[in-house]
Motif scaffolding. Sequence first.
Motif, mmCIF file in Angstrom:
data_model
loop_
_atom_site.group_PDB
_atom_site.id
_atom_site.type_symbol
_atom_site.label_atom_id
_atom_site.label_comp_id
_atom_site.label_asym_id
_atom_site.label_seq_id
_atom_site.Cartn_x
_atom_site.Cartn_y
_atom_site.Cartn_z
ATOM 1 N N ALA A 154 -14.872 -56.261 -77.478
ATOM 2 C CA ALA A 154 -15.281 -54.861 -77.580
ATOM 3 C C ALA A 154 -14.082 -53.957 -77.880
ATOM 4 C CB ALA A 154 -15.960 -54.418 -76.297
ATOM 5 N N ALA A 155 -14.326 -52.928 -78.683
ATOM 6 C CA ALA A 155 -13.265 -51.997 -79.070
ATOM 7 C C ALA A 155 -13.875 -50.640 -79.389
ATOM 8 C CB ALA A 155 -12.520 -52.535 -80.288
ATOM 9 N N ASP A 191 -19.521 -48.774 -79.639
ATOM 10 C CA ASP A 191 -20.248 -50.042 -79.795
ATOM 11 C C ASP A 191 -19.659 -50.878 -80.922
ATOM 12 O OD1 ASP A 191 -22.047 -49.410 -77.766
ATOM 13 O OD2 ASP A 191 -23.285 -48.259 -79.156
ATOM 14 N N PHE A 192 -18.350 -50.862 -81.063
ATOM 15 C CA PHE A 192 -17.644 -51.571 -82.127
ATOM 16 C C PHE A 192 -17.091 -52.863 -81.546
ATOM 17 C CE2 PHE A 192 -13.859 -52.257 -84.809
ATOM 18 C CZ PHE A 192 -14.464 -52.240 -86.048
ATOM 19 N N TYR A 193 -17.122 -53.938 -82.328
ATOM 20 C CA TYR A 193 -16.588 -55.231 -81.900
ATOM 21 C C TYR A 193 -15.632 -55.768 -82.941
ATOM 22 C CZ TYR A 193 -19.988 -55.289 -78.179
ATOM 23 O OH TYR A 193 -20.697 -54.966 -77.066
ATOM 24 N N CYS A 194 -14.510 -56.284 -82.475
ATOM 25 C CA CYS A 194 -13.560 -56.951 -83.363
ATOM 26 C C CYS A 194 -13.476 -58.413 -82.933
ATOM 27 C CB CYS A 194 -12.197 -56.266 -83.299
ATOM 28 S SG CYS A 194 -11.374 -56.412 -81.714
ATOM 29 N N ARG A 195 -12.606 -59.184 -83.537
ATOM 30 C CA ARG A 195 -12.556 -60.611 -83.202
ATOM 31 C C ARG A 195 -12.057 -60.869 -81.783
ATOM 32 N NH1 ARG A 195 -7.576 -62.734 -86.911
ATOM 33 N NH2 ARG A 195 -6.304 -60.901 -86.564
#
Length: 53
Positions: free
Chosen positions: A40-41, A33-37
């Motif tokens: 989703a990642a 559940d990680f988000y970068c610019r």
Amino acid sequence: MDRLFLTSLEGGSYSCKHCHAHLALAQDIISRDFYCRHGAAYLLKKVVDCKKT
């Protein structure tokens, strides 16, 4: 000139969708559940075959 060394991972692993190089084991995932610019990642503890740029 840089040398390219690829590591082959045994078991469930994640790989690059473009070059299919192994990147990390499934057990190294901290969060899905990680988000970068860019969107989703996966957040991982340890990766291989990545070059700092």
